[in-house]
Motif scaffolding. Sequence first.
Motif, PDB file in Angstrom:
ATOM      1  N   GLY A  97       0.768  -1.239   0.000  1.00  0.00           N
ATOM      2  CA  GLY A  97       0.000   0.000   0.000  1.00  0.00           C
ATOM      3  C   GLY A  97       0.793   1.279   0.000  1.00  0.00           C
ATOM      4  O   GLY A  97       0.207   2.357  -0.102  1.00  0.00           O
ATOM      5  N   ALA A  98       2.127   1.221   0.119  1.00  0.00           N
ATOM      6  CA  ALA A  98       2.949   2.430   0.014  1.00  0.00           C
ATOM      7  C   ALA A  98       4.267   2.040  -0.639  1.00  0.00           C
ATOM      8  O   ALA A  98       5.341   2.424  -0.196  1.00  0.00           O
ATOM      9  N   GLU A  99       4.164   1.274  -1.713  1.00  0.00           N
ATOM     10  CA  GLU A  99       5.330   0.643  -2.312  1.00  0.00           C
ATOM     11  C   GLU A  99       6.247   1.597  -3.063  1.00  0.00           C
ATOM     12  O   GLU A  99       7.355   1.233  -3.443  1.00  0.00           O
ATOM     13  N   LEU A 100       5.798   2.853  -3.286  1.00  0.00           N
ATOM     14  CA  LEU A 100       6.650   3.829  -3.956  1.00  0.00           C
ATOM     15  C   LEU A 100       7.110   4.931  -3.005  1.00  0.00           C
ATOM     16  O   LEU A 100       7.629   5.957  -3.443  1.00  0.00           O
ATOM     17  N   GLY A 101       6.962   4.709  -1.715  1.00  0.00           N
ATOM     18  CA  GLY A 101       7.294   5.741  -0.734  1.00  0.00           C
ATOM     19  C   GLY A 101       8.765   6.077  -0.652  1.00  0.00           C
ATOM     20  O   GLY A 101       9.143   7.067  -0.018  1.00  0.00           O
ATOM     21  N   HIS A 102       9.624   5.292  -1.287  1.00  0.00           N
ATOM     22  CA  HIS A 102      11.070   5.541  -1.280  1.00  0.00           C
ATOM     23  C   HIS A 102      11.510   6.377  -2.474  1.00  0.00           C
ATOM     24  O   HIS A 102      12.711   6.609  -2.658  1.00  0.00           O
ATOM     25  N   ILE A 103      10.542   6.835  -3.290  1.00  0.00           N
ATOM     26  CA  ILE A 103      10.852   7.567  -4.523  1.00  0.00           C
ATOM     27  C   ILE A 103      10.285   8.982  -4.417  1.00  0.00           C
ATOM     28  O   ILE A 103       9.177   9.187  -3.903  1.00  0.00           O
ATOM     29  N   SER A 104      11.023   9.965  -4.923  1.00  0.00           N
ATOM     30  CA  SER A 104      10.503  11.333  -4.926  1.00  0.00           C
ATOM     31  C   SER A 104       9.190  11.370  -5.698  1.00  0.00           C
ATOM     32  O   SER A 104       8.990  10.613  -6.651  1.00  0.00           O
ATOM     33  N   LEU A 105       8.298  12.271  -5.307  1.00  0.00           N
ATOM     34  CA  LEU A 105       6.981  12.327  -5.935  1.00  0.00           C
ATOM     35  C   LEU A 105       7.077  12.617  -7.429  1.00  0.00           C
ATOM     36  O   LEU A 105       6.325  12.049  -8.232  1.00  0.00           O
ATOM     37  N   ALA A 106       7.991  13.497  -7.823  1.00  0.00           N
ATOM     38  CA  ALA A 106       8.121  13.812  -9.246  1.00  0.00           C
ATOM     39  C   ALA A 106       8.518  12.568 -10.037  1.00  0.00           C
ATOM     40  O   ALA A 106       7.987  12.312 -11.128  1.00  0.00           O
ATOM     41  N   ARG A 107       9.439  11.762  -9.508  1.00  0.00           N
ATOM     42  CA  ARG A 107       9.852  10.553 -10.222  1.00  0.00           C
ATOM     43  C   ARG A 107       8.733   9.505 -10.186  1.00  0.00           C
ATOM     44  O   ARG A 107       8.548   8.759 -11.153  1.00  0.00           O
ATOM     45  N   GLN A 108       7.996   9.443  -9.087  1.00  0.00           N
ATOM     46  CA  GLN A 108       6.849   8.520  -9.048  1.00  0.00           C
ATOM     47  C   GLN A 108       5.931   8.787 -10.233  1.00  0.00           C
ATOM     48  O   GLN A 108       5.485   7.865 -10.932  1.00  0.00           O
ATOM     49  N   ARG A 109       5.637  10.068 -10.472  1.00  0.00           N
ATOM     50  CA  ARG A 109       4.690  10.417 -11.534  1.00  0.00           C
ATOM     51  C   ARG A 109       5.284  10.135 -12.910  1.00  0.00           C
ATOM     52  O   ARG A 109       4.560   9.713 -13.823  1.00  0.00           O
ATOM     53  N   SER A 110       6.584  10.351 -13.067  1.00  0.00           N
ATOM     54  CA  SER A 110       7.183  10.045 -14.374  1.00  0.00           C
ATOM     55  C   SER A 110       7.187   8.541 -14.616  1.00  0.00           C
ATOM     56  O   SER A 110       6.994   8.092 -15.749  1.00  0.00           O
ATOM     57  N   LEU A 111       7.395   7.747 -13.572  1.00  0.00           N
ATOM     58  CA  LEU A 111       7.349   6.293 -13.727  1.00  0.00           C
ATOM     59  C   LEU A 111       5.938   5.829 -14.072  1.00  0.00           C
ATOM     60  O   LEU A 111       5.748   4.932 -14.903  1.00  0.00           O
ATOM     61  N   LYS A 112       4.940   6.432 -13.451  1.00  0.00           N
ATOM     62  CA  LYS A 112       3.552   6.077 -13.770  1.00  0.00           C
ATOM     63  C   LYS A 112       3.229   6.438 -15.217  1.00  0.00           C
ATOM     64  O   LYS A 112       2.509   5.700 -15.906  1.00  0.00           O
ATOM     65  N   GLY A 125      -1.774  -0.506 -29.188  1.00  0.00           N
ATOM     66  CA  GLY A 125      -1.026  -0.027 -30.339  1.00  0.00           C
ATOM     67  C   GLY A 125      -1.008   1.482 -30.453  1.00  0.00           C
ATOM     68  O   GLY A 125      -0.786   2.025 -31.536  1.00  0.00           O
ATOM     69  N   VAL A 126      -1.212   2.175 -29.350  1.00  0.00           N
ATOM     70  CA  VAL A 126      -1.270   3.638 -29.345  1.00  0.00           C
ATOM     71  C   VAL A 126       0.035   4.206 -28.807  1.00  0.00           C
ATOM     72  O   VAL A 126       0.455   3.860 -27.701  1.00  0.00           O
ATOM     73  N   GLU A 127       0.678   5.052 -29.573  1.00  0.00           N
ATOM     74  CA  GLU A 127       1.906   5.736 -29.142  1.00  0.00           C
ATOM     75  C   GLU A 127       1.501   7.065 -28.517  1.00  0.00           C
ATOM     76  O   GLU A 127       1.147   8.009 -29.219  1.00  0.00           O
ATOM     77  N   ARG A 128       1.548   7.121 -27.194  1.00  0.00           N
ATOM     78  CA  ARG A 128       1.109   8.351 -26.529  1.00  0.00           C
ATOM     79  C   ARG A 128       1.802   8.471 -25.174  1.00  0.00           C
ATOM     80  O   ARG A 128       1.793   7.536 -24.394  1.00  0.00           O
ATOM     81  N   VAL A 129       2.365   9.636 -24.922  1.00  0.00           N
ATOM     82  CA  VAL A 129       2.974   9.927 -23.621  1.00  0.00           C
ATOM     83  C   VAL A 129       2.137  11.008 -22.962  1.00  0.00           C
ATOM     84  O   VAL A 129       1.930  12.087 -23.541  1.00  0.00           O
ATOM     85  N   THR A 130       1.637  10.725 -21.793  1.00  0.00           N
ATOM     86  CA  THR A 130       0.741  11.643 -21.082  1.00  0.00           C
ATOM     87  C   THR A 130       1.290  11.925 -19.695  1.00  0.00           C
ATOM     88  O   THR A 130       1.625  10.992 -18.950  1.00  0.00           O
ATOM     89  N   GLU A 131       1.381  13.173 -19.343  1.00  0.00           N
ATOM     90  CA  GLU A 131       1.840  13.551 -17.999  1.00  0.00           C
ATOM     91  C   GLU A 131       0.847  13.060 -16.954  1.00  0.00           C
ATOM     92  O   GLU A 131      -0.373  13.150 -17.149  1.00  0.00           O
ATOM     93  N   VAL A 132       1.360  12.545 -15.856  1.00  0.00           N
ATOM     94  CA  VAL A 132       0.508  12.196 -14.718  1.00  0.00           C
ATOM     95  C   VAL A 132       0.481  13.417 -13.801  1.00  0.00           C
ATOM     96  O   VAL A 132       1.498  13.793 -13.206  1.00  0.00           O
ATOM     97  N   GLU A 133      -0.680  14.028 -13.704  1.00  0.00           N
ATOM     98  CA  GLU A 133      -0.812  15.312 -13.025  1.00  0.00           C
ATOM     99  C   GLU A 133      -0.913  15.145 -11.508  1.00  0.00           C
ATOM    100  O   GLU A 133      -1.611  14.260 -11.009  1.00  0.00           O
ATOM    101  N   ALA A 134      -0.219  16.024 -10.794  1.00  0.00           N
ATOM    102  CA  ALA A 134      -0.332  16.051  -9.340  1.00  0.00           C
ATOM    103  C   ALA A 134      -1.700  16.584  -8.945  1.00  0.00           C
ATOM    104  O   ALA A 134      -2.271  17.433  -9.636  1.00  0.00           O
ATOM    105  N   VAL A 135      -2.224  16.087  -7.853  1.00  0.00           N
ATOM    106  CA  VAL A 135      -3.513  16.551  -7.334  1.00  0.00           C
ATOM    107  C   VAL A 135      -3.281  16.963  -5.885  1.00  0.00           C
ATOM    108  O   VAL A 135      -3.382  16.166  -4.962  1.00  0.00           O
TER     109      VAL A 135
END
Length: 450
Positions: A97-112, A125-135
């Motif tokens: 339930g907190a498996e990404l807590g060791h990563i900075s939030l900005a990098r968490q979002r880029s990994l997502k 088959g869709v080539e698309r890069v979408t920013e994961v927005e902070a809330v």
Amino acid sequence: MSPETATQSHTDLVVDVGPVAHGGHCVARHEGRVVFVRHGIPGEKVRVRLTESAPDAKFWRGDVVEVLAASPDRVEHFWDFADSRRSWSHRHPPLGGAELGHISLARQRSLKAEVLAEQLKRLAGVERVTEVEAVDGPAAAGTADGLAWRTRAGFAVTPGGKLGMHAHRSDTVLPVREMPLAVDGINALRLWEIDLQGIERVEVAAPANGSRPLVLLVPAPAPGTRAKRLSAILAQLPEDVSVASFDPAKGEALQLRGRTYVQETAAGHDYRVTGDGFWQIHRAGPDTLVGAMTGFLRDGGFLDAGAVVADLYAGAGLFTAPLADAVGVTGSVLSVEGSPGTSRDARKNLHGASQVEIVQGRVERVLRQSQRNFDAILLDPPRAGAGKAVVNQIGTGPRAVAYVSCDPASFARDLGYFQQGGWELSGLRAFDLYPHTHHMETVALLTPRR
């Protein structure tokens, strides 16, 4: 094979952490075998403790227990019980339930974002890069650090009657004394101080609007002591907290004190949500998703006065109410929900909206029997996605489909089905509604292919 590898191949391994994958882990390789590594970051060299390592398995799983070469994005974990290195140093696995807590939030979002892009490419088959927005705006005050956002939390109970949570992919229940991802209204109950013997599970809801919290107690199967134990636990909970006993087999909540539901607020509407009913758990999640959905449909000219709309997997009416506002009394909204209890909530929440028809039943069956031609359809399915049968039932009649998803894999799969049926992806936004976990929420706009 070295002597070290021979003696430790089923305990500890040293690996280079590879790319992130869907599910909260990264991919590494050891002597040709894939190892799914949790609590690492791509590019690191780590020592991994294997948690699943059958000799004939196609892949193994493991947790990082030592970082030999750290990523610059590694940070100190905010929660000892979910920190893999600290947990294994105390001879037990970390909590899930907190498996990404060791990563900075900005990098968490880029990994997502990488995970979302990979799933879209592989399954649709869709080539698309979408920013994961902070809330983390005003509606989610206090969550800029990714903490205190959960308005709902589920807990297990240890054999000794203490509040606990499960280790990842394990029956092991570890006692907890806090839940840093939960809002103050949940932690303020201090459930870890209560003797919960006789209880199998505890579910807590503390609405973001500050209204009365609800504690649902799921008793263990021991009828002879149930009433006495429930009474003892009730006496230890604050007077201003609603408490109910819940029977999962029957789906029924028995009032012990206060209400068996909570009162939520979103998009200018009030919603009654039964104790086990679905509601977005991030305190800013409901408004964020409603805004994204209505933005796509309104900007595209698909949602205006007089429009005919369907809200599929409608729940308690989070999206139905703003859709009804948009189409007005000259339009109509069909609300479809499979859960009887949640559908009853929708009827109470929307009783004043004459343009809304509420139907309780399976989505594919209701669509098959419906004779309406919809201008737009909203899909907000559970984690498993809508599936091919529902996509085929939608056909190509509507002018637009807004798809809200909490799982990039099932969304990408369904997007592939839509594309086969003549649709295309016209808009996509992704939101980090689950900081410090691998989960995310997406809102997509699909339109018939020109």
